[in-house]
Design an enzyme around this catalytic site. Structure first.
Site, short mmCIF file in Angstrom:
data_model
loop_
_atom_site.label_atom_id
_atom_site.label_comp_id
_atom_site.label_asym_id
_atom_site.label_seq_id
_atom_site.Cartn_x
_atom_site.Cartn_y
_atom_site.Cartn_z
N GLY A 194 93.98 -20.67 24.40
CA GLY A 194 94.60 -21.21 25.59
C GLY A 194 93.68 -21.03 26.77
N GLY A 252 93.03 -17.07 27.26
CA GLY A 252 92.69 -16.17 26.17
C GLY A 252 92.88 -16.84 24.83
N LYS A 280 97.15 -11.24 20.48
CA LYS A 280 97.05 -12.12 21.64
C LYS A 280 96.17 -11.41 22.66
CE LYS A 280 100.23 -14.75 24.58
NZ LYS A 280 101.68 -14.96 24.86
N ASP A 284 111.46 -20.61 27.89
CA ASP A 284 110.45 -21.56 27.42
C ASP A 284 110.67 -21.86 25.94
OD1 ASP A 284 108.33 -23.31 27.77
OD2 ASP A 284 106.79 -21.77 27.52
#
Length: 186
Positions: free
Chosen positions: A21, A24, A41, A139
């Site tokens: 993304g 990162g 992540k 989200d």
């Protein structure tokens, strides 16, 4: 960046990159202690323009630590410093629902009704759990719904979630992916 991180190198063996993304990436790695596969992540704070975005990442880590439900990505570890954050989570071997939808569309095969009902019930269960614990995901979309190898739902990416003080409190900010925001919010 990730390959040079002491924390990752001392505890995990990198297998491959899963996604990237703007801030990162996510990698698949093997935990050296127990040989389990995990998703790491890695978020580079130096690319953030706004300090409040760093707070959101830290909040995501804190929220995931507190949630424990069979349909939420399990959280193993979280560490951060001035320049980066590392969130270590359960790896969902089945990928995300967005890619599964694309695969089915490419095959021109609909999902089985039983599968859709199972996913719907699992998603309702996890949303109810979050709401009972005063957490709003904010989200919900196919890219944030992951699947196990046995095709069970695992909700992930709590990056824009909100913690409410009570069940009566309401969130009034317009946030999330616009295609998935409810009409009344828009």
């Amino acid at each position: 960046m990730v390959e040079k991180d002491k924390y990752i190198n001392s505890n995990y063996e990198i297998i491959r990159h899963l996604g990237k993304g703007g801030y990162g990436l996510v990698i698949l790695a093997k935990n050296k202690d127990n040989n389990s596969e995990v998703a790491i992540k890695y978020i580079d704070f130096t690319k953030f323009e706004d300090e409040s975005d760093i707070d959101k990442v830290i909040q995501e880590g804190q929220i995931l630590f507190k949630l424990s439900h069979e349909n939420i990505i399990k959280f193993e570890d979280f560490t951060y410093n001035k320049s980066r954050a590392i969130l270590i989570m359960e790896y969902a071997e089945g990928g995300d629902l967005n890619n599964r939808i694309k695969e089915q569309r490419g095959k021109r095969e609909p999902f089985k009704e039983e599968q859709i009902i199972t996913w719907f019930l699992e998603l309702c269960s996890v949303i109810k759990y979050c709401h009972l614990h005063h957490k709003l995901h904010r989200d919900l979309k196919p890219k944030n719904i992951f699947l196990t190898k046995d095709d069970h739902i695992k909700l992930g990416d709590f990056g824009v979630s909100k913690v409410l003080k009570s069940i009566e409190e309401r969130a009034n900010t317009k946030i999330g992916t616009s295609y998935y925001v409810s009409p009344e919010i828009l």
